[in-house]
Design a protein around this motif. Structure first.
Motif, PDB file in Angstrom:
ATOM      1  N   ALA A  58      26.467  -7.549 -21.934  1.00  0.00           N
ATOM      2  CA  ALA A  58      26.717  -7.449 -20.494  1.00  0.00           C
ATOM      3  C   ALA A  58      26.956  -5.999 -20.080  1.00  0.00           C
ATOM      4  CB  ALA A  58      27.918  -8.315 -20.107  1.00  0.00           C
ATOM      5  N   LYS A  59      27.753  -5.284 -20.849  1.00  0.00           N
ATOM      6  CA  LYS A  59      28.027  -3.870 -20.545  1.00  0.00           C
ATOM      7  C   LYS A  59      26.755  -3.038 -20.671  1.00  0.00           C
ATOM      8  CE  LYS A  59      30.723  -0.128 -20.133  1.00  0.00           C
ATOM      9  NZ  LYS A  59      29.833   0.949 -20.520  1.00  0.00           N
ATOM     10  N   GLY A  60      25.964  -3.306 -21.700  1.00  0.00           N
ATOM     11  CA  GLY A  60      24.746  -2.536 -21.915  1.00  0.00           C
ATOM     12  C   GLY A  60      23.761  -2.705 -20.779  1.00  0.00           C
ATOM     13  N   ILE A  61      23.567  -3.935 -20.319  1.00  0.00           N
ATOM     14  CA  ILE A  61      22.636  -4.179 -19.215  1.00  0.00           C
ATOM     15  C   ILE A  61      23.157  -3.542 -17.927  1.00  0.00           C
ATOM     16  CG2 ILE A  61      21.621  -5.971 -17.754  1.00  0.00           C
ATOM     17  CD1 ILE A  61      21.547  -7.776 -20.216  1.00  0.00           C
ATOM     18  N   SER A  62      24.459  -3.619 -17.710  1.00  0.00           N
ATOM     19  CA  SER A  62      25.046  -2.996 -16.514  1.00  0.00           C
ATOM     20  C   SER A  62      24.832  -1.488 -16.535  1.00  0.00           C
ATOM     21  CB  SER A  62      26.546  -3.293 -16.441  1.00  0.00           C
ATOM     22  OG  SER A  62      26.783  -4.669 -16.357  1.00  0.00           O
ATOM     23  N   ASP A  63      25.034  -0.866 -17.667  1.00  0.00           N
ATOM     24  CA  ASP A  63      24.862   0.584 -17.778  1.00  0.00           C
ATOM     25  C   ASP A  63      23.410   0.997 -17.608  1.00  0.00           C
ATOM     26  OD1 ASP A  63      27.505   1.206 -18.127  1.00  0.00           O
ATOM     27  OD2 ASP A  63      27.418   1.162 -20.310  1.00  0.00           O
ATOM     28  N   LEU A  64      22.505   0.233 -18.197  1.00  0.00           N
ATOM     29  CA  LEU A  64      21.093   0.584 -18.111  1.00  0.00           C
ATOM     30  C   LEU A  64      20.538   0.420 -16.701  1.00  0.00           C
ATOM     31  CD1 LEU A  64      19.610  -0.889 -21.389  1.00  0.00           C
ATOM     32  CD2 LEU A  64      20.082   1.489 -20.842  1.00  0.00           C
ATOM     33  N   SER A  65      21.279  -0.203 -15.824  1.00  0.00           N
ATOM     34  CA  SER A  65      20.824  -0.394 -14.458  1.00  0.00           C
ATOM     35  C   SER A  65      21.106   0.839 -13.602  1.00  0.00           C
ATOM     36  CB  SER A  65      21.522  -1.605 -13.832  1.00  0.00           C
ATOM     37  OG  SER A  65      21.213  -2.757 -14.564  1.00  0.00           O
ATOM     38  N   GLU A  66      21.831   1.806 -14.176  1.00  0.00           N
ATOM     39  CA  GLU A  66      22.081   3.047 -13.458  1.00  0.00           C
ATOM     40  C   GLU A  66      21.008   4.058 -13.851  1.00  0.00           C
ATOM     41  OE1 GLU A  66      26.573   3.947 -13.084  1.00  0.00           O
ATOM     42  OE2 GLU A  66      26.259   3.163 -15.095  1.00  0.00           O
ATOM     43  N   GLY A  67      20.665   4.941 -12.945  1.00  0.00           N
ATOM     44  CA  GLY A  67      19.733   5.980 -13.331  1.00  0.00           C
ATOM     45  C   GLY A  67      18.692   6.236 -12.271  1.00  0.00           C
ATOM     46  N   ALA A  68      17.645   6.953 -12.668  1.00  0.00           N
ATOM     47  CA  ALA A  68      16.643   7.402 -11.707  1.00  0.00           C
ATOM     48  C   ALA A  68      15.470   6.444 -11.649  1.00  0.00           C
ATOM     49  CB  ALA A  68      16.197   8.801 -12.066  1.00  0.00           C
ATOM     50  N   LEU A 142      25.908 -12.052 -16.375  1.00  0.00           N
ATOM     51  CA  LEU A 142      26.895 -11.085 -15.896  1.00  0.00           C
ATOM     52  C   LEU A 142      26.291  -9.702 -15.738  1.00  0.00           C
ATOM     53  CD1 LEU A 142      30.059 -12.054 -18.002  1.00  0.00           C
ATOM     54  CD2 LEU A 142      29.754 -12.329 -15.539  1.00  0.00           C
ATOM     55  N   GLY A 143      25.564  -9.252 -16.782  1.00  0.00           N
ATOM     56  CA  GLY A 143      24.993  -7.909 -16.749  1.00  0.00           C
ATOM     57  C   GLY A 143      24.029  -7.713 -15.591  1.00  0.00           C
ATOM     58  N   LEU A 144      23.120  -8.669 -15.397  1.00  0.00           N
ATOM     59  CA  LEU A 144      22.128  -8.546 -14.332  1.00  0.00           C
ATOM     60  C   LEU A 144      22.768  -8.631 -12.947  1.00  0.00           C
ATOM     61  CD1 LEU A 144      19.255 -10.715 -15.858  1.00  0.00           C
ATOM     62  CD2 LEU A 144      19.242  -8.229 -15.517  1.00  0.00           C
ATOM     63  N   CYS A 145      23.704  -9.569 -12.781  1.00  0.00           N
ATOM     64  CA  CYS A 145      24.353  -9.726 -11.472  1.00  0.00           C
ATOM     65  C   CYS A 145      25.212  -8.513 -11.117  1.00  0.00           C
ATOM     66  CB  CYS A 145      25.205 -10.996 -11.451  1.00  0.00           C
ATOM     67  SG  CYS A 145      24.224 -12.508 -11.473  1.00  0.00           S
ATOM     68  N   ILE A 146      25.944  -7.994 -12.086  1.00  0.00           N
ATOM     69  CA  ILE A 146      26.750  -6.794 -11.825  1.00  0.00           C
ATOM     70  C   ILE A 146      25.847  -5.622 -11.472  1.00  0.00           C
ATOM     71  CG2 ILE A 146      28.259  -5.073 -12.916  1.00  0.00           C
ATOM     72  CD1 ILE A 146      29.512  -7.405 -14.500  1.00  0.00           C
ATOM     73  N   SER A 147      24.703  -5.546 -12.156  1.00  0.00           N
ATOM     74  CA  SER A 147      23.732  -4.495 -11.879  1.00  0.00           C
ATOM     75  C   SER A 147      23.246  -4.558 -10.434  1.00  0.00           C
ATOM     76  CB  SER A 147      22.550  -4.659 -12.834  1.00  0.00           C
ATOM     77  OG  SER A 147      21.369  -4.172 -12.270  1.00  0.00           O
ATOM     78  N   ILE A 148      22.909  -5.758  -9.961  1.00  0.00           N
ATOM     79  CA  ILE A 148      22.420  -5.929  -8.585  1.00  0.00           C
ATOM     80  C   ILE A 148      23.524  -5.599  -7.576  1.00  0.00           C
ATOM     81  CG2 ILE A 148      21.591  -7.630  -6.917  1.00  0.00           C
ATOM     82  CD1 ILE A 148      20.233  -9.064  -9.323  1.00  0.00           C
ATOM     83  N   LEU A 149      24.743  -6.085  -7.863  1.00  0.00           N
ATOM     84  CA  LEU A 149      25.866  -5.806  -6.959  1.00  0.00           C
ATOM     85  C   LEU A 149      26.135  -4.309  -6.859  1.00  0.00           C
ATOM     86  CD1 LEU A 149      28.381  -8.640  -7.942  1.00  0.00           C
ATOM     87  CD2 LEU A 149      27.141  -8.404  -5.780  1.00  0.00           C
ATOM     88  N   PHE A 158      34.132  -5.878 -11.067  1.00  0.00           N
ATOM     89  CA  PHE A 158      33.593  -6.626 -12.201  1.00  0.00           C
ATOM     90  C   PHE A 158      33.066  -5.681 -13.282  1.00  0.00           C
ATOM     91  CE2 PHE A 158      33.471 -10.159  -9.175  1.00  0.00           C
ATOM     92  CZ  PHE A 158      33.920 -11.198  -9.977  1.00  0.00           C
ATOM     93  N   TYR A 159      32.437  -4.581 -12.841  1.00  0.00           N
ATOM     94  CA  TYR A 159      31.934  -3.609 -13.815  1.00  0.00           C
ATOM     95  C   TYR A 159      33.087  -2.996 -14.612  1.00  0.00           C
ATOM     96  CZ  TYR A 159      29.760   0.535 -15.817  1.00  0.00           C
ATOM     97  OH  TYR A 159      29.343   1.490 -16.694  1.00  0.00           O
ATOM     98  N   GLY A 160      34.177  -2.688 -13.908  1.00  0.00           N
ATOM     99  CA  GLY A 160      35.347  -2.143 -14.587  1.00  0.00           C
ATOM    100  C   GLY A 160      35.937  -3.135 -15.580  1.00  0.00           C
ATOM    101  N   ILE A 162      34.308  -5.605 -17.161  1.00  0.00           N
ATOM    102  CA  ILE A 162      33.417  -5.706 -18.314  1.00  0.00           C
ATOM    103  C   ILE A 162      33.542  -4.468 -19.203  1.00  0.00           C
ATOM    104  CG2 ILE A 162      30.963  -5.589 -18.964  1.00  0.00           C
ATOM    105  CD1 ILE A 162      31.804  -8.376 -18.430  1.00  0.00           C
ATOM    106  N   SER A 163      33.668  -3.297 -18.569  1.00  0.00           N
ATOM    107  CA  SER A 163      33.804  -2.052 -19.331  1.00  0.00           C
ATOM    108  C   SER A 163      35.081  -2.067 -20.170  1.00  0.00           C
ATOM    109  CB  SER A 163      33.806  -0.850 -18.386  1.00  0.00           C
ATOM    110  OG  SER A 163      32.579  -0.740 -17.704  1.00  0.00           O
ATOM    111  N   GLU A 164      36.180  -2.523 -19.564  1.00  0.00           N
ATOM    112  CA  GLU A 164      37.449  -2.552 -20.297  1.00  0.00           C
ATOM    113  C   GLU A 164      37.440  -3.632 -21.379  1.00  0.00           C
ATOM    114  OE1 GLU A 164      40.885  -2.581 -17.807  1.00  0.00           O
ATOM    115  OE2 GLU A 164      40.302  -0.753 -16.741  1.00  0.00           O
ATOM    116  N   PHE A 165      36.778  -4.755 -21.094  1.00  0.00           N
ATOM    117  CA  PHE A 165      36.651  -5.794 -22.119  1.00  0.00           C
ATOM    118  C   PHE A 165      35.831  -5.274 -23.295  1.00  0.00           C
ATOM    119  CE2 PHE A 165      34.458  -9.768 -23.660  1.00  0.00           C
ATOM    120  CZ  PHE A 165      35.567 -10.278 -24.326  1.00  0.00           C
ATOM    121  N   SER A 166      34.779  -4.504 -22.993  1.00  0.00           N
ATOM    122  CA  SER A 166      33.973  -3.890 -24.050  1.00  0.00           C
ATOM    123  C   SER A 166      34.815  -2.909 -24.862  1.00  0.00           C
ATOM    124  CB  SER A 166      32.765  -3.166 -23.432  1.00  0.00           C
ATOM    125  OG  SER A 166      31.995  -2.532 -24.422  1.00  0.00           O
ATOM    126  N   ASP A 167      35.687  -2.161 -24.181  1.00  0.00           N
ATOM    127  CA  ASP A 167      36.576  -1.229 -24.885  1.00  0.00           C
ATOM    128  C   ASP A 167      37.530  -1.975 -25.810  1.00  0.00           C
ATOM    129  OD1 ASP A 167      35.410   0.915 -23.619  1.00  0.00           O
ATOM    130  OD2 ASP A 167      36.930   1.043 -22.029  1.00  0.00           O
TER     131      ASP A 167
END
Length: 403
Positions: A58-68, A142-149, A158-160, A162-167
């Motif tokens: 979930a964290k990986g998909i959310s992160d990969l949704s950022e960028g150019a 979760l990853g895809l929906c957080i990415s869209i949001l 939600f991103y925070g 997931i990030s803290e849960f990943s930590d």
């Protein structure tokens, strides 16, 4: 002066050696104690595996949704395609070479010996909170929906979370799971030595690792030749300039820790700042051909040793899922194999059983070479991405930088 800590690899080698000695020469009750402790740790692994999937995927998909935008898409598609090609080549190598020295007699010997393994004194009925398949579906959702949001300016809470849960899961892995792996491996090698299968297994893996490292190097050459010819760069000169990154990764066993060195290597190849500072950090988690070659070969070998299904469709299903799961593999030694554990049931392997133990042990002993192949190949991806970006996306000449 600070005392030098013993690294994971030396601890692992010591655990394997001690396990063999204890299993061969000490009374059975000692082996049973070790197997019992190892079984308790295995139960905990079963418990945490679905949580790893939710946290990392979930964290990986959310992160990969950022960028150019298109630049991100091109980089991820090339990285994932490269990882899949590496897994396919590894399967081709394994199916044509490994079966020549994993003979039916050797397979029968390993299976018979495994059936003689001692039972633990007791087990702990610790089950998973959620099934692996359900965890994977939830992680993607979760990853895809957080990415869209997030693309809509929402979803940061939600991103925070997931990030803290990943930590949290990373902390559990780095401070509990990885430090205790030598004990887990010690117990399992006690059992294998006691049953008489250990030397046959180690003998097989000694041969396959020579093949694996050779395929790493051949694949890297193929990547640089392909990207170099496409981008109009000297592939062998670029490959030579990537050597510092390869050597750094061998020493650190971490793609993340090698990023600064890799960025400098990419700079020396003439890749523009915009591309190298975007692609190299992203590929450190998204591009895993070396790890995929090793894991595919090891899994194929395990399945062959235990006379299980090794069909191309089955292995490639595992490779396709693992290529996504490894996107968020921890930057610590063993991250790739820990990400692979949840998906071993895809090929019929228990995530906490003897076969998983063998996979962890023997993958970690050469993890540095797989990581080195990963980060070195990131440079080839960057060269190709630069050409695609300037030629097809912005449609401008590649700028010449003086920095």
């Amino acid at each position: 002066m600070k005392k030098k800590k013993l690294g994971l690899i030396p601890k692992l080698i010591i655990a394997i050696a001690l396990g063999i000695v204890v299993g061969l020469y000490l009374p059975d009750w000692v082996t049973r104690v070790a197997i019992t402790i190892s079984g308790m740790f295995g139960a905990f692994l079963n418990f945490i595996i679905p949580l790893m999937i939710i946290a990392f995927v979930a964290k990986g998909i959310s992160d990969l949704s950022e960028g150019a935008g298109k630049l991100l898409l091109v980089t991820v598609v090339l990285s994932y395609s490269s990882t899949l090609i590496a897994g396919s080549l590894s399967y081709t190598m394994a199916s044509n070479i490994f079966t020549k020295f994993i003979t039916p007699d050797l397979v029968a010997k390993i299976q018979n010996a495994t059936n003689n393994t001692l039972d633990p004194y007791f087990t702990i009925p610790l089950g998973a909170i959620i099934e692996v398949t359900s965890a994977l579906v939830l992680a993607f959702m979760l990853g895809l929906c957080i990415s869209i949001l997030r693309s809509q300016g929402k979803g940061e809470i939600f991103y925070g979370a997931i990030s803290e849960f990943s930590d949290i899961i990373n902390l559990v892995l780095s401070h509990f799971v990885l430090p205790l792996l030598p004990i887990f491996i010690f117990g399992n090698f006690c059992g294998m030595a006691n049953s008489g299968s250990v030397f046959a297994i180690l003998g097989i893996f000694g041969r396959i690792f020579v093949c694996i490292i050779a395929l790493h190097l051949l694949y890297l050459c193929a990547m640089f030749i392909t990207s170099g010819l496409y981008a109009g760069k000297n592939p062998f000169a670029c490959l030579r300039k990537a050597v510092p990154a390869y050597l750094t990764a061998v020493g650190t066993q971490s793609s993340a820790a090698t990023i600064p060195v890799n960025v400098n290597c990419n700079k020396s190849m003439g890749v523009t700042r915009q591309i190298r500072e975007f692609v190299i950090p992203l590929c450190a988690t998204a591009h895993m051909p070396g790890s995929m070659i090793t894991l595919t070969a090891c899994v194929f070998t395990l399945l062959t040793m235990f006379n299980m299904d090794t069909s191309f469709t089955l292995i490639m299903k595992f490779v396709a899922i693992l290529g996504i799961a490894m996107v968020a593999a921890p930057g610590a030694p063993g991250g790739a194999v820990m990400s692979a554990l949840p998906f071993l049931p895809v090929v019929g392997v228990d995530s906490s059983g003897t076969m998983a133990t063998i996979l962890i042990s023997l993958y970690l002993t050469q993890d540095s070479f797989g990581t080195a192949a990963n980060v070195t190949g990131d440079n080839a991806i960057s060269i190709a991405v630069e050409k695609i970006y300037y030629k097809h996306i912005v449609k401008k000449p590649i700028p010449v930088e003086n920095d």
